[in-house]
Design a protein around this motif. Sequence first.
Motif, mmCIF file in Angstrom:
data_model
loop_
_atom_site.group_PDB
_atom_site.id
_atom_site.type_symbol
_atom_site.label_atom_id
_atom_site.label_comp_id
_atom_site.label_asym_id
_atom_site.label_seq_id
_atom_site.Cartn_x
_atom_site.Cartn_y
_atom_site.Cartn_z
ATOM 1 N N ARG A 37 1.002 -1.048 -0.179
ATOM 2 C CA ARG A 37 -0.068 -0.284 -0.314
ATOM 3 C C ARG A 37 0.609 1.553 0.529
ATOM 4 N N TYR A 38 0.560 2.140 -1.001
ATOM 5 C CA TYR A 38 1.360 3.287 -0.785
ATOM 6 C C TYR A 38 0.705 3.932 -0.112
ATOM 7 N N PRO A 39 2.050 4.952 0.991
ATOM 8 C CA PRO A 39 2.373 4.994 2.269
ATOM 9 C C PRO A 39 2.532 6.424 2.588
ATOM 10 N N GLY A 40 1.867 7.182 1.011
ATOM 11 C CA GLY A 40 2.212 8.572 1.229
ATOM 12 C C GLY A 40 1.255 9.806 1.274
ATOM 13 N N GLU A 41 0.879 10.330 2.358
ATOM 14 C CA GLU A 41 0.788 11.113 2.620
ATOM 15 C C GLU A 41 0.715 12.869 2.187
ATOM 16 N N ILE A 42 -0.475 13.918 2.661
ATOM 17 C CA ILE A 42 -0.057 15.501 2.041
ATOM 18 C C ILE A 42 -0.654 16.111 3.649
ATOM 19 N N GLN A 62 4.789 22.501 0.325
ATOM 20 C CA GLN A 62 6.283 22.299 0.257
ATOM 21 C C GLN A 62 6.808 21.147 0.793
ATOM 22 N N GLY A 63 5.777 20.369 1.789
ATOM 23 C CA GLY A 63 5.952 19.141 2.774
ATOM 24 C C GLY A 63 6.366 17.878 2.033
ATOM 25 N N SER A 64 7.010 17.466 2.528
ATOM 26 C CA SER A 64 7.100 15.427 3.045
ATOM 27 C C SER A 64 5.789 14.797 2.351
ATOM 28 N N TYR A 65 6.424 14.243 1.317
ATOM 29 C CA TYR A 65 4.957 12.772 1.669
ATOM 30 C C TYR A 65 5.178 11.647 2.293
ATOM 31 N N ASP A 66 6.141 11.502 3.364
ATOM 32 C CA ASP A 66 6.160 10.760 3.961
ATOM 33 C C ASP A 66 5.263 10.371 5.532
ATOM 34 N N PRO A 67 4.833 8.960 6.049
ATOM 35 C CA PRO A 67 3.431 9.602 6.685
ATOM 36 C C PRO A 67 4.261 10.136 8.281
ATOM 37 N N LYS A 68 3.390 10.506 8.505
ATOM 38 C CA LYS A 68 4.319 11.843 9.765
ATOM 39 C C LYS A 68 4.855 10.240 11.089
#
Length: 79
Positions: A37-42, A62-68
């Motif tokens: 499952r793609y884990p990316g988040e805005i 301008q943030g990361s797509y990594d999960p917090k």
Amino acid sequence: MRAIAHSMDLLIPGLYLWFGGFTLRLGGDIPDDEPYRYPGEIHSSAGFALVLPGYKILTTYQGSYDPKQTPDTGFTKLH
């Protein structure tokens, strides 16, 4: 939001808008959950992005797509 994060992360051409619970995705792609499952988040409640062919992107995000990450609640003692 996950489809927008996926499309922006992979620079798939499209127009993306999000504001609170409202999202608009023209173009882009839905993440394929195989083999994982793609884990990316805005991590923004509102924004705009225009991804053009040739890997050009205009965006307010301008943030990361990594999960917090959850904070480490362990106690570390320094000597």
